[in-house]
Design a protein around this motif. Structure first.
Motif: not given
Length: 423
Positions: A363-370, A379-380
């Motif tokens: 979720c962090i990798l996919t939704l982080g930019p959004w 979020l990192q």
């Protein structure tokens, strides 16, 4: 009783209950996801806040509160009580031990985003996070009088591209009531890479450009009957008369208190200087209620998650009564039953925790930019914090303790109770 036979029997039992166990793993994974997600949000929120500026030794402005000075210079919130004269900025550059000074001029906006007038030295000396310099995502820094460099959030939210023309407005609100500078449009020449700081929400222009759009204004109001066009403005002396504040870097950080004392005792006009790190800690003490609320939420989520885990295990007790009685009738001692149940509980809990961690990372990798572009929340992925390790240990302990409940139940119930058909 043969241990391998007992383990094989327990494995067949687990496979027979695979759907129930899968639901248990999903429940633990969801608990892990919520616990670590809330804790990651809390820690990254504070990290994003404290990393808004780094590499700057002092922030200088007119005398006011340290929190207010930090808010309008770094976060572009609020307004300065007074400006500082340009001659004072030049004098600050000559102070002993000063390596560089970056002046800042605020007060205008574009579509609700603050406009910052500064020099090209801003892009060379400003740092954020772990001493990270500003990088251009595309384009170049401003060179012409009417060039502008915008932050990543400004570009993404408003859909701006290189060479697009924009106009600025007087004041800091979204509604300018006609107080704009439409006669002097700017061209976007650069878009900065995302930083997760207020830089992303800022339009950067030169100090000369800030003077140019105000040559026919006085005290925030256009002079009636006077209009100076953009080309005429180029021929004028556009050296700033005053700026809002300045960032200072020192040759040796050990001299920070000495330079701070010189600034605070500045004779030409009343000035004050603050240490960004100290001011950020003071500001966080004021606005840190959000962190405490997230910490409380994390504790409540942990409590509910562990209670849910125990409930899931207890819900399966009835379907295992006969199985446990059969195991004991086949010769399994209480020790063997408890050991198998504890092993099963630990493995199920670990599987759920690993699944939850994998889900959170995805979720962090996919939704982080959004999340960053929509809510400004960065979020990192990183090493678990001590609090996260504690939460994971609590989940593991809760899973192990919950797995012992069927064994304790089997010990208290007689074999006849488990083997007798229930009417």
């Amino acid at each position: 009783m043969n241990r391998s036979y007992l383990i094989n029997l327990a494995w067949r039992s687990a496979w027979n209950r695979r759907f129930t166990l899968a639901l248990t793993v999903c429940s633990i994974a969801l608990s892990t996801f919520m616990l670590l997600g809330v804790e990651r949000m809390r820690t990254d929120l504070r990290s994003s806040f404290t990393s808004a500026v780094s590499g700057t030794d002092l922030i200088v402005g007119a005398r006011t509160g340290s929190t207010q000075l930090l808010l309008y210079t770094v976060f572009h919130v609020g307004a300065a009580t007074n400006n500082i004269r340009w001659s004072s900025v030049q004098a600050l550059e000559q102070l002993r031990g000063v390596a560089w000074v970056v002046p800042l001029s605020l007060g205008d906006s574009h579509q609700g985003f603050p406009v910052l007038g500064t020099t090209r030295a801003y892009f060379e000396h400003f740092r954020y996070g772990e001493q990270q310099p500003l990088q251009l995502r595309e384009g170049q820094r401003f060179r012409d009088l009417y060039d502008a460099v915008i932050g990543a959030e400004v570009a993404d939210r408003l859909g701006y591209r290189i060479n697009q023309r924009i106009t600025l407005a007087h004041g800091t609100g979204k509604v300018n009531f006609g107080a704009d500078h439409a006669d002097k449009p700017f061209t976007i020449t650069g878009i900065l890479a995302r930083t997760g700081t207020p830089v992303d929400r800022t339009v950067h222009i030169s100090l000369e450009a800030m003077e140019a759009i105000h040559v026919d204004w006085i005290t925030g109001v256009p002079l009636p009957g006077l209009h100076i066009g953009p080309e005429e403005t180029r021929k004028m002396d556009l050296r700033p008369k005053s700026v809002t504040a300045a960032l200072m870097g020192l040759q040796n950080r050990a001299a920070v208190f000495s330079v701070q004392r010189q600034v605070n005792n500045f004779a030409a006009e009343p000035l004050m200087s603050i240490l960004p790190g100290v001011a950020l800690d003071e500001l966080w003490d004021i606005v840190g209620a959000g962190e405490r609320a997230l910490l409380l939420m994390s504790g409540l989520v942990a409590l509910v998650s562990m209670a849910g885990l125990v409930s899931v295990v207890l819900a399966g007790l009835n379907e295992r009564r006969r199985e446990l009685a059969v195991l004991r009738a086949a010769g399994a001692s209480l020790y063997h039953v408890l050991a198998l149940l504890a092993l099963e509980g630990i493995l199920l809990t670990m599987a759920g925790i690993i699944t939850g961690i994998a889900a959170l990372a995805t979720c962090i990798l996919t939704l982080g930019p959004w999340l960053q572009s929509t809510f400004g929340l960065s979020l990192q992925l990183g090493q678990p914090t001590p609090m996260q390790w504690l939460l994971l240990a609590g989940l593991l302990l809760a899973g192990w303790a919950a797995s012992l409940l069927p064994g304790w139940r089997a010990y208290r119930l007689s074999l006849a109770d488990g083997l007798s058909p229930r009417i």
